[in-house]
Design a protein around this motif. Structure first.
Motif, PDB file in Angstrom:
ATOM      1  N   GLN A  45       0.882  -1.085  -0.030  1.00 31.18           N
ATOM      2  CA  GLN A  45       0.072  -0.091   0.003  1.00 31.18           C
ATOM      3  C   GLN A  45       0.777   1.170   0.028  1.00 31.18           C
ATOM      4  N   VAL A  46       2.008   1.235   0.620  1.00 34.41           N
ATOM      5  CA  VAL A  46       3.067   2.278   0.713  1.00 34.41           C
ATOM      6  C   VAL A  46       3.620   2.410  -0.651  1.00 34.41           C
ATOM      7  N   VAL A  47       3.981   1.513  -1.265  1.00 34.82           N
ATOM      8  CA  VAL A  47       4.551   1.379  -2.768  1.00 34.82           C
ATOM      9  C   VAL A  47       3.181   2.079  -3.784  1.00 34.82           C
ATOM     10  N   ALA A  48       2.075   1.768  -3.592  1.00 36.04           N
ATOM     11  CA  ALA A  48       0.788   2.248  -4.283  1.00 36.04           C
ATOM     12  C   ALA A  48       0.928   3.601  -4.224  1.00 36.04           C
ATOM     13  N   ALA A  49       0.888   4.126  -2.645  1.00 32.94           N
ATOM     14  CA  ALA A  49       0.748   5.575  -2.463  1.00 32.94           C
ATOM     15  C   ALA A  49       1.795   6.375  -3.227  1.00 32.94           C
ATOM     16  N   ARG A  50       3.119   5.847  -3.227  1.00 33.33           N
ATOM     17  CA  ARG A  50       4.089   6.463  -3.773  1.00 33.33           C
ATOM     18  C   ARG A  50       4.133   6.667  -5.122  1.00 33.33           C
ATOM     19  N   ILE A  51       3.475   5.465  -5.786  1.00 34.79           N
ATOM     20  CA  ILE A  51       3.169   5.713  -7.184  1.00 34.79           C
ATOM     21  C   ILE A  51       2.333   6.830  -7.518  1.00 34.79           C
ATOM     22  N   VAL A  52       1.098   6.906  -6.819  1.00 37.64           N
ATOM     23  CA  VAL A  52       0.324   7.980  -6.745  1.00 37.64           C
ATOM     24  C   VAL A  52       0.992   9.341  -6.739  1.00 37.64           C
ATOM     25  N   ASN A  53       1.627   9.646  -5.664  1.00 40.02           N
ATOM     26  CA  ASN A  53       2.479  10.642  -5.555  1.00 40.02           C
ATOM     27  C   ASN A  53       3.388  11.014  -6.474  1.00 40.02           C
ATOM     28  N   GLY A  54       3.968   9.920  -6.871  1.00 42.45           N
ATOM     29  CA  GLY A  54       4.911  10.326  -8.171  1.00 42.45           C
ATOM     30  C   GLY A  54       4.053  10.638  -9.556  1.00 42.45           C
ATOM     31  N   MET A  55       3.033  10.157  -9.844  1.00 48.54           N
ATOM     32  CA  MET A  55       2.150  10.429 -10.912  1.00 48.54           C
ATOM     33  C   MET A  55       1.748  11.821 -10.819  1.00 48.54           C
ATOM     34  N   PHE A  56       1.668  12.462  -9.487  1.00 49.72           N
ATOM     35  CA  PHE A  56       1.051  13.984  -9.527  1.00 49.72           C
ATOM     36  C   PHE A  56       2.201  14.736  -8.991  1.00 49.72           C
ATOM     37  N   ALA A  57       3.515  14.457  -8.961  1.00 51.42           N
ATOM     38  CA  ALA A  57       4.508  15.464  -8.416  1.00 51.42           C
ATOM     39  C   ALA A  57       5.044  16.086  -9.174  1.00 51.42           C
TER      40      ALA A  57
END
Length: 182
Positions: free
Chosen positions: A148-160
């Motif tokens: 779940q943390v990896v998924a959150a970081r992926i979402v963060n990277g998508m909008f960073a």
């Protein structure tokens, strides 16, 4: 040795510590001028400012919040990853993976945000990035497992892309001759 007022204080010769207060004082003076609507070069008291104050403040706020969330969240990654179990080597590998995932996703999605901002406008792209970052941080706060943390970081990277878009937005609203001031 006695104090010689003609050469200034001994502190004025310091290169780094006391330049910061002078820089802050200069920025505050510039901000005060902007608040009275005297931003940029003016040909008289009735001329309009060359930079929209609210847009400028919004850009500064977005960049501040982006770097704040980055500097606030990153120090806690080790404790967060450690809470999911594993030895010291596993924790450090997972922390490195989280950083690599964010950077990799950013590298792929930055050109997409550039195209989005060119097609729909800087404000739409900026708001999308802000809302996406907020959602990613909320998701990170509720994670109960490492995937779940990896998924959150992926979402963060998508909008960073906020700081990159902020620079582009600033270049759009500030005339070239005034950019060094901002």
């Amino acid at each position: 040795s006695s104090y010689d007022s003609s050469r200034g204080s001994d502190f004025s010769r310091c290169s780094i510590p006391l330049r910061l207060p002078r820089l802050v004082a200069h920025r505050l003076t510039m901000s005060a001028a902007c608040l009275t609507r005297r931003c940029g070069p003016s040909s008289g008291p009735s001329s309009s400012p060359s930079v929209d104050l609210m847009s400028l403040l919004a850009i500064y706020l977005v960049v501040y919040l982006d770097f704040f969330q980055m500097s606030f969240v990153f120090p806690f990654f080790a404790a967060l990853v450690e809470s999911f179990g594993g030895d010291e080597s596993t924790v450090s590998q997972r922390c490195a993976l989280l950083s690599a995932v964010l950077s990799g996703v950013e590298a792929v999605t930055m050109p997409m945000f550039g195209a989005l901002s060119d097609r729909y406008g800087r404000r739409v792209a900026m708001m999308t990035s802000i809302l996406g970052n907020g959602a990613a941080q909320m998701q990170l706060g509720f994670c109960t497992s490492f995937p779940q943390v990896v998924a959150a970081r992926i979402v963060n990277g998508m909008f960073a892309g906020t700081w990159t878009m902020a620079n582009t937005f600033l270049a759009d609203i500030v005339p070239a001759e005034e950019r060094p001031q901002y």
